[in-house]
Scaffold this motif. Sequence first.
Motif, PDB file in Angstrom:
ATOM      1  N   THR A  67       1.209  -1.103   0.219  1.00 50.06           N
ATOM      2  CA  THR A  67       0.016  -0.210   0.219  1.00 50.06           C
ATOM      3  C   THR A  67       0.915   1.672  -0.151  1.00 50.06           C
ATOM      4  OG1 THR A  67      -0.832  -1.431   1.353  1.00 50.06           O
ATOM      5  CG2 THR A  67      -1.720   1.340   1.294  1.00 50.06           C
ATOM      6  N   VAL A  68       0.496   1.972  -0.758  1.00 48.87           N
ATOM      7  CA  VAL A  68       0.923   3.396  -0.989  1.00 48.87           C
ATOM      8  C   VAL A  68       0.205   4.072  -0.762  1.00 48.87           C
ATOM      9  CG1 VAL A  68       1.784   3.220  -3.383  1.00 48.87           C
ATOM     10  CG2 VAL A  68       3.204   4.777  -2.103  1.00 48.87           C
ATOM     11  N   GLU A  69       0.376   6.000  -0.784  1.00 50.37           N
ATOM     12  CA  GLU A  69      -0.665   6.909  -1.058  1.00 50.37           C
ATOM     13  C   GLU A  69       0.010   7.596  -1.630  1.00 50.37           C
ATOM     14  OE1 GLU A  69      -2.444   9.170   2.676  1.00 50.37           O
ATOM     15  OE2 GLU A  69      -0.589  10.331   2.289  1.00 50.37           O
ATOM     16  N   LEU A  70      -0.551   7.943  -3.016  1.00 48.52           N
ATOM     17  CA  LEU A  70      -0.267   8.619  -3.931  1.00 48.52           C
ATOM     18  C   LEU A  70      -0.804  10.071  -4.004  1.00 48.52           C
ATOM     19  CD1 LEU A  70      -0.591   6.282  -7.308  1.00 48.52           C
ATOM     20  CD2 LEU A  70       2.181   6.622  -5.800  1.00 48.52           C
ATOM     21  N   ARG A  85      -5.106  13.151  -2.583  1.00 51.82           N
ATOM     22  CA  ARG A  85      -4.403  12.174  -2.359  1.00 51.82           C
ATOM     23  C   ARG A  85      -5.750  10.732  -2.278  1.00 51.82           C
ATOM     24  NH1 ARG A  85      -2.258  14.570   3.077  1.00 51.82           N
ATOM     25  NH2 ARG A  85      -1.191  15.067   1.675  1.00 51.82           N
ATOM     26  N   ASP A  86      -5.006   9.448  -2.796  1.00 53.25           N
ATOM     27  CA  ASP A  86      -5.515   8.505  -1.995  1.00 53.25           C
ATOM     28  C   ASP A  86      -4.408   7.352  -1.972  1.00 53.25           C
ATOM     29  OD1 ASP A  86      -7.594   6.286  -1.705  1.00 53.25           O
ATOM     30  OD2 ASP A  86      -8.465   7.051  -3.711  1.00 53.25           O
ATOM     31  N   SER A  87      -5.461   6.707  -1.137  1.00 50.60           N
ATOM     32  CA  SER A  87      -4.388   4.790  -1.192  1.00 50.60           C
ATOM     33  C   SER A  87      -4.464   3.780  -2.097  1.00 50.60           C
ATOM     34  CB  SER A  87      -4.309   4.641   0.578  1.00 50.60           C
ATOM     35  OG  SER A  87      -3.799   5.155   1.022  1.00 50.60           O
ATOM     36  N   VAL A  88      -3.591   3.105  -2.515  1.00 50.64           N
ATOM     37  CA  VAL A  88      -3.593   2.444  -3.612  1.00 50.64           C
ATOM     38  C   VAL A  88      -2.453   0.977  -3.403  1.00 50.64           C
ATOM     39  CG1 VAL A  88      -4.294   3.870  -5.820  1.00 50.64           C
ATOM     40  CG2 VAL A  88      -0.910   2.763  -5.116  1.00 50.64           C
ATOM     41  N   LYS A  89      -2.907   0.456  -3.566  1.00 48.58           N
ATOM     42  CA  LYS A  89      -2.413  -1.155  -3.301  1.00 48.58           C
ATOM     43  C   LYS A  89      -1.249  -1.496  -4.608  1.00 48.58           C
ATOM     44  CE  LYS A  89      -2.328  -5.953  -1.510  1.00 48.58           C
ATOM     45  NZ  LYS A  89      -3.415  -6.632  -0.439  1.00 48.58           N
ATOM     46  N   ILE A  90       0.095  -1.459  -4.709  1.00 51.87           N
ATOM     47  CA  ILE A  90       0.802  -2.112  -5.789  1.00 51.87           C
ATOM     48  C   ILE A  90       0.871  -3.665  -5.763  1.00 51.87           C
ATOM     49  CG2 ILE A  90       2.864  -1.854  -6.935  1.00 51.87           C
ATOM     50  CD1 ILE A  90       1.145   0.453  -6.541  1.00 51.87           C
ATOM     51  N   MET A  91       0.652  -4.534  -6.866  1.00 48.32           N
ATOM     52  CA  MET A  91       0.384  -6.205  -6.330  1.00 48.32           C
ATOM     53  C   MET A  91       1.279  -6.476  -7.788  1.00 48.32           C
ATOM     54  SD  MET A  91      -2.697  -6.248  -5.531  1.00 48.32           S
ATOM     55  CE  MET A  91      -3.387  -7.838  -6.002  1.00 48.32           C
ATOM     56  N   ALA A  92       2.234  -7.289  -6.795  1.00 49.53           N
ATOM     57  CA  ALA A  92       2.946  -7.795  -7.482  1.00 49.53           C
ATOM     58  C   ALA A  92       2.263  -8.190  -9.213  1.00 49.53           C
ATOM     59  CB  ALA A  92       3.403  -9.632  -6.188  1.00 49.53           C
ATOM     60  N   ASN A  96       3.215 -13.823 -16.091  1.00 55.56           N
ATOM     61  CA  ASN A  96       2.923 -13.596 -17.904  1.00 55.56           C
ATOM     62  C   ASN A  96       2.572 -11.793 -18.436  1.00 55.56           C
ATOM     63  OD1 ASN A  96       3.149 -15.639 -18.342  1.00 55.56           O
ATOM     64  ND2 ASN A  96       1.102 -16.177 -17.579  1.00 55.56           N
ATOM     65  N   SER A  97       2.964 -10.839 -17.208  1.00 54.61           N
ATOM     66  CA  SER A  97       3.296  -9.692 -17.334  1.00 54.61           C
ATOM     67  C   SER A  97       4.236  -9.091 -17.477  1.00 54.61           C
ATOM     68  CB  SER A  97       1.595  -9.068 -16.747  1.00 54.61           C
ATOM     69  OG  SER A  97       3.012  -9.035 -15.683  1.00 54.61           O
ATOM     70  N   SER A  98       3.703  -7.903 -18.328  1.00 51.91           N
ATOM     71  CA  SER A  98       5.254  -6.791 -18.551  1.00 51.91           C
ATOM     72  C   SER A  98       4.912  -5.142 -17.815  1.00 51.91           C
ATOM     73  CB  SER A  98       5.534  -6.200 -19.290  1.00 51.91           C
ATOM     74  OG  SER A  98       4.181  -5.329 -20.233  1.00 51.91           O
ATOM     75  N   GLY A  99       6.353  -4.679 -16.595  1.00 51.74           N
ATOM     76  CA  GLY A  99       5.616  -3.507 -15.895  1.00 51.74           C
ATOM     77  C   GLY A  99       5.798  -3.756 -14.736  1.00 51.74           C
ATOM     78  N   PHE A 100       5.308  -3.292 -13.811  1.00 52.66           N
ATOM     79  CA  PHE A 100       6.080  -3.565 -12.394  1.00 52.66           C
ATOM     80  C   PHE A 100       4.729  -3.894 -11.098  1.00 52.66           C
ATOM     81  CE2 PHE A 100       4.447   0.780 -11.920  1.00 52.66           C
ATOM     82  CZ  PHE A 100       4.355   0.961 -11.347  1.00 52.66           C
ATOM     83  N   GLY A 101       3.829  -4.412 -12.278  1.00 50.42           N
ATOM     84  CA  GLY A 101       2.862  -4.133 -11.378  1.00 50.42           C
ATOM     85  C   GLY A 101       1.324  -3.454 -11.371  1.00 50.42           C
ATOM     86  N   LYS A 102       0.558  -3.724 -10.762  1.00 48.95           N
ATOM     87  CA  LYS A 102      -0.886  -3.269 -11.010  1.00 48.95           C
ATOM     88  C   LYS A 102      -1.728  -2.346  -9.809  1.00 48.95           C
ATOM     89  CE  LYS A 102      -3.053  -6.832 -13.458  1.00 48.95           C
ATOM     90  NZ  LYS A 102      -4.303  -8.081 -13.616  1.00 48.95           N
ATOM     91  N   LEU A 103      -1.593  -1.601 -10.238  1.00 44.64           N
ATOM     92  CA  LEU A 103      -2.144  -0.308  -8.736  1.00 44.64           C
ATOM     93  C   LEU A 103      -3.953  -0.530  -8.899  1.00 44.64           C
ATOM     94  CD1 LEU A 103      -1.050   3.259 -10.171  1.00 44.64           C
ATOM     95  CD2 LEU A 103      -0.354   1.380  -8.775  1.00 44.64           C
ATOM     96  N   ARG A 104      -4.226  -0.942  -7.946  1.00 45.87           N
ATOM     97  CA  ARG A 104      -5.707  -1.490  -7.128  1.00 45.87           C
ATOM     98  C   ARG A 104      -5.488  -0.448  -6.031  1.00 45.87           C
ATOM     99  NH1 ARG A 104      -7.210  -7.401  -6.796  1.00 45.87           N
ATOM    100  NH2 ARG A 104      -7.173  -6.790  -8.207  1.00 45.87           N
ATOM    101  N   GLN A 105      -7.158   0.350  -6.130  1.00 50.68           N
ATOM    102  CA  GLN A 105      -7.976   1.715  -4.562  1.00 50.68           C
ATOM    103  C   GLN A 105      -7.369   0.674  -4.025  1.00 50.68           C
ATOM    104  OE1 GLN A 105     -10.255   4.356  -6.346  1.00 50.68           O
ATOM    105  NE2 GLN A 105     -10.522   5.568  -4.048  1.00 50.68           N
ATOM    106  N   ILE A 106      -7.409   1.024  -2.371  1.00 50.30           N
ATOM    107  CA  ILE A 106      -7.813   0.337  -1.442  1.00 50.30           C
ATOM    108  C   ILE A 106      -9.316   1.742  -1.517  1.00 50.30           C
ATOM    109  CG2 ILE A 106      -7.413   0.692   0.971  1.00 50.30           C
ATOM    110  CD1 ILE A 106      -5.414  -0.955  -0.660  1.00 50.30           C
TER     111      ILE A 106
END
Length: 107
Positions: A67-70, A85-92, A96-106
Amino acid sequence: GSSKILVHLRFPEGITTSEVGGSALPLIYPGGVQATRQWTVGNDVGNGGLFASFDKGDLSGELQEGTVELTVVGTLPNGQFFYGRDSVKIMARSKNSSGFGKLRQIP
């Protein structure tokens, strides 16, 4: 193309779209990365909002899994500062995917 992070800011009632459309693109923190694009939504009756697009690759070094606050900050044309401001969860990312993960709103 590269993946984007899309941010939607809703301003308090009484702020119109003509008051929102600033000349400077907003920044997102952590990282202080400038938006690649912004556009206003709403109307001139007092329901202004702003969308801003950020390049996900520019933030990948700033975001860790969990979880990170943006925070998005900007300036209205009249010089007044704003932020959202909002908190999102960075998913591993999956294998099979590219990039650093998914953003999911908390919620």
